[in-house]
Motif scaffolding. Structure first.
Motif, short mmCIF file in Angstrom:
data_model
loop_
_atom_site.label_atom_id
_atom_site.label_comp_id
_atom_site.label_asym_id
_atom_site.label_seq_id
_atom_site.Cartn_x
_atom_site.Cartn_y
_atom_site.Cartn_z
N GLU A 172 0.73 -1.23 -0.09
CA GLU A 172 0.13 -0.04 0.08
C GLU A 172 0.87 1.31 0.04
O GLU A 172 0.37 2.43 -0.31
CB GLU A 172 -0.88 -0.02 0.99
CG GLU A 172 -2.01 -1.18 0.95
CD GLU A 172 -3.10 -1.12 2.22
OE1 GLU A 172 -3.05 -0.43 3.24
OE2 GLU A 172 -4.02 -1.76 2.06
N ASP A 173 2.07 1.10 0.39
CA ASP A 173 3.00 2.34 0.39
C ASP A 173 3.72 2.40 -1.01
O ASP A 173 4.32 3.41 -0.99
CB ASP A 173 4.01 2.04 1.56
CG ASP A 173 3.46 2.49 2.84
OD1 ASP A 173 2.48 3.17 2.88
OD2 ASP A 173 4.08 2.00 3.91
N LEU A 175 2.22 1.74 -4.30
CA LEU A 175 1.09 1.59 -5.22
C LEU A 175 1.78 2.10 -6.66
O LEU A 175 1.41 1.29 -7.63
CB LEU A 175 -0.03 2.28 -4.95
CG LEU A 175 -0.86 1.82 -3.56
CD1 LEU A 175 -2.35 2.32 -3.29
CD2 LEU A 175 -1.02 0.28 -3.77
N ARG A 214 -5.79 -2.44 -5.19
CA ARG A 214 -5.48 -1.28 -4.26
C ARG A 214 -5.37 -0.16 -5.43
O ARG A 214 -5.81 0.93 -5.16
CB ARG A 214 -4.39 -1.27 -3.40
CG ARG A 214 -4.40 -2.37 -2.35
CD ARG A 214 -5.70 -2.14 -1.20
NE ARG A 214 -7.12 -2.12 -1.69
CZ ARG A 214 -7.30 -3.43 -1.98
NH1 ARG A 214 -6.66 -4.62 -1.77
NH2 ARG A 214 -8.69 -3.73 -2.50
N ARG A 215 -4.50 -0.40 -6.36
CA ARG A 215 -4.50 0.68 -7.69
C ARG A 215 -5.84 1.24 -8.18
O ARG A 215 -6.15 2.36 -8.36
CB ARG A 215 -3.59 0.16 -8.43
CG ARG A 215 -2.23 0.22 -8.56
CD ARG A 215 -1.19 -0.52 -9.32
NE ARG A 215 0.26 -0.22 -9.14
CZ ARG A 215 1.18 -0.72 -9.86
NH1 ARG A 215 0.96 -1.56 -10.81
NH2 ARG A 215 2.44 -0.47 -9.29
N ASP A 217 -8.73 0.86 -6.49
CA ASP A 217 -9.33 1.65 -5.47
C ASP A 217 -8.77 2.96 -5.62
O ASP A 217 -9.88 4.10 -5.48
CB ASP A 217 -9.16 1.02 -4.12
CG ASP A 217 -9.86 -0.18 -3.49
OD1 ASP A 217 -10.80 -0.35 -4.50
OD2 ASP A 217 -9.29 -0.88 -2.61
N LEU A 218 -7.69 3.45 -5.58
CA LEU A 218 -7.12 4.57 -5.67
C LEU A 218 -7.73 5.51 -7.06
O LEU A 218 -8.24 6.58 -6.94
CB LEU A 218 -5.63 4.77 -5.91
CG LEU A 218 -4.84 6.19 -6.12
CD1 LEU A 218 -5.40 6.95 -4.80
CD2 LEU A 218 -3.29 5.72 -6.10
N ALA A 219 -7.67 4.66 -8.18
CA ALA A 219 -8.30 5.32 -9.40
C ALA A 219 -9.45 5.71 -9.25
O ALA A 219 -10.11 6.56 -9.60
CB ALA A 219 -8.13 4.17 -10.43
N ARG A 220 -10.57 4.76 -8.47
CA ARG A 220 -11.87 5.30 -8.31
C ARG A 220 -12.14 6.41 -7.47
O ARG A 220 -12.89 7.28 -7.91
CB ARG A 220 -12.80 4.31 -7.86
CG ARG A 220 -12.80 2.88 -8.55
CD ARG A 220 -14.06 2.12 -8.22
NE ARG A 220 -13.56 1.32 -7.03
CZ ARG A 220 -14.38 0.56 -6.13
NH1 ARG A 220 -15.44 0.25 -6.44
NH2 ARG A 220 -14.01 0.04 -5.05
N ARG A 221 -11.25 6.58 -6.51
CA ARG A 221 -11.27 7.86 -5.61
C ARG A 221 -11.04 9.06 -6.61
O ARG A 221 -11.72 10.09 -6.44
CB ARG A 221 -10.45 7.84 -4.61
CG ARG A 221 -10.79 6.77 -3.39
CD ARG A 221 -10.10 7.04 -2.13
NE ARG A 221 -8.63 6.72 -2.26
CZ ARG A 221 -7.99 5.44 -2.12
NH1 ARG A 221 -8.85 4.43 -1.75
NH2 ARG A 221 -6.66 5.53 -2.24
N MET A 222 -9.98 8.80 -7.42
CA MET A 222 -9.83 10.06 -8.33
C MET A 222 -10.51 10.17 -9.27
O MET A 222 -11.06 11.47 -10.01
CB MET A 222 -8.25 9.75 -8.95
CG MET A 222 -7.13 9.70 -8.16
SD MET A 222 -5.69 9.02 -8.74
CE MET A 222 -4.98 10.51 -9.66
N CYS A 236 -1.78 6.17 -11.07
CA CYS A 236 -2.01 4.94 -10.30
C CYS A 236 -1.10 3.52 -10.57
O CYS A 236 -1.25 2.64 -10.19
CB CYS A 236 -3.57 4.48 -10.31
SG CYS A 236 -4.62 5.78 -9.48
#
Length: 270
Positions: A172-173, A175, A214-215, A217-222, A236
């Protein structure tokens, strides 16, 4: 309330991933999550293929999908399908069961009363975030309900939980950067192959797939905040927009653009 005659997707507020969706003429392509999917069919028929067979969930029935099992989804028969679902990390179920095998509910559809109480607690009050204690209470009931619905749990050799958690934190650190099992071995101080087995036991998926999820997940937030998909893909850690689009559809059953179009504002509780 969103228009029941159209395809839409709603995300509930709060840290726990919960959705409500309505499907009409559009369905989900085959895809996999690295979480348990626990859902309740509200109206219509929820049809899906799972573990080599066609399944169907009627209103009031629950859909229970094991982590990393391929499935699709669509409205069965005439009329729209409306359902709610929560996505629960297998590590959280392991925290409750401590050393037992992750429960597997055969067939993917259940009418178990104890499961219904736990899942309704997760999904009923949909317009507000769940409190931490409220979620923990529902999680405990869900874990035991899954175990009971799956039948007798088989004891497994305990995974090295600390090593697996350390590997998860490292992933997670990092990604946006690539790494190997050798990097995880150096970071955790544990044999790469035993670590890979422990990671799968704790999180029901491989380190590489966990990184991909997890990548995403980050993309959906963005994507919720706007921005060009190509820029998000690069930020990502995906090699290009095409790579990102394939991974997104394989995980969520929709293309990034289709997913973004389907998002709506929260609906009232059922």
């Amino acid at each position: 309330m969103a228009d029941a005659g159209k395809t839409w997707l709603i995300e509930a507020p709060g840290k726990i991933e919960r959705i409500e969706a309505c499907l009409t003429d559009r369905g989900y392509a085959p895809h996999r999550h690295d979480t348990y999917t626990v859902g309740l069919t509200l109206s219509g028929i929820q049809s899906f293929n799972y573990r080599g067979a066609a399944r169907a969930s009627a209103p009031g029935q629950m859909v229970i999908l094991h982590p990393d099992e391929q499935h699709d989804g669509r409205a069965g028969g005439e009329g729209a399908l409306r359902y709610r679902a929560a996505y629960i990390a297998p590590a959280e179920i392991q925290e409750v069961l401590k050393g037992e095998a992750l429960p597997f509910v055969d067939g993917g559809v259940s009418t178990d009363v104890r499961l219904y109480r736990a899942i309704k607690a997760l999904l009923h009050d949909y317009q507000r975030p769940l409190t931490k204690l409220e979620y923990q209470d529902a999680l405990y009931d869900l874990a035991l309900g899954l175990r009971d619905a799956a039948g007798a749990a088989l004891a497994i050799k305990r995974a090295n939980r600390e090593a697996a958690a350390h590997a998860r934190d490292y992933i997670e650190d990092h990604l946006a950067s690539g790494f190997s099992l050798e990097d995880l071995e150096r970071a955790t101080g544990h044999c790469r192959w035993q670590l890979s087995r422990d990671f799968r036991a704790m999180f029901a998926t491989s380190p590489y797939r966990y990184l991909t999820l997890r990548r995403l997940d980050l993309a959906r937030r963005m994507m919720r905040e706007g921005g060009a998909i190509a820029d998000i893909a690069q930020a990502c850690g995906f090699s290009d927009q095409s790579h990102f689009g394939r991974a997104f559809k394989q995980t969520y059953g929709l293309t990034p653009k289709a997913w973004a179009r389907a998002l709506q504002t929260p609906a009232r509780s059922f």
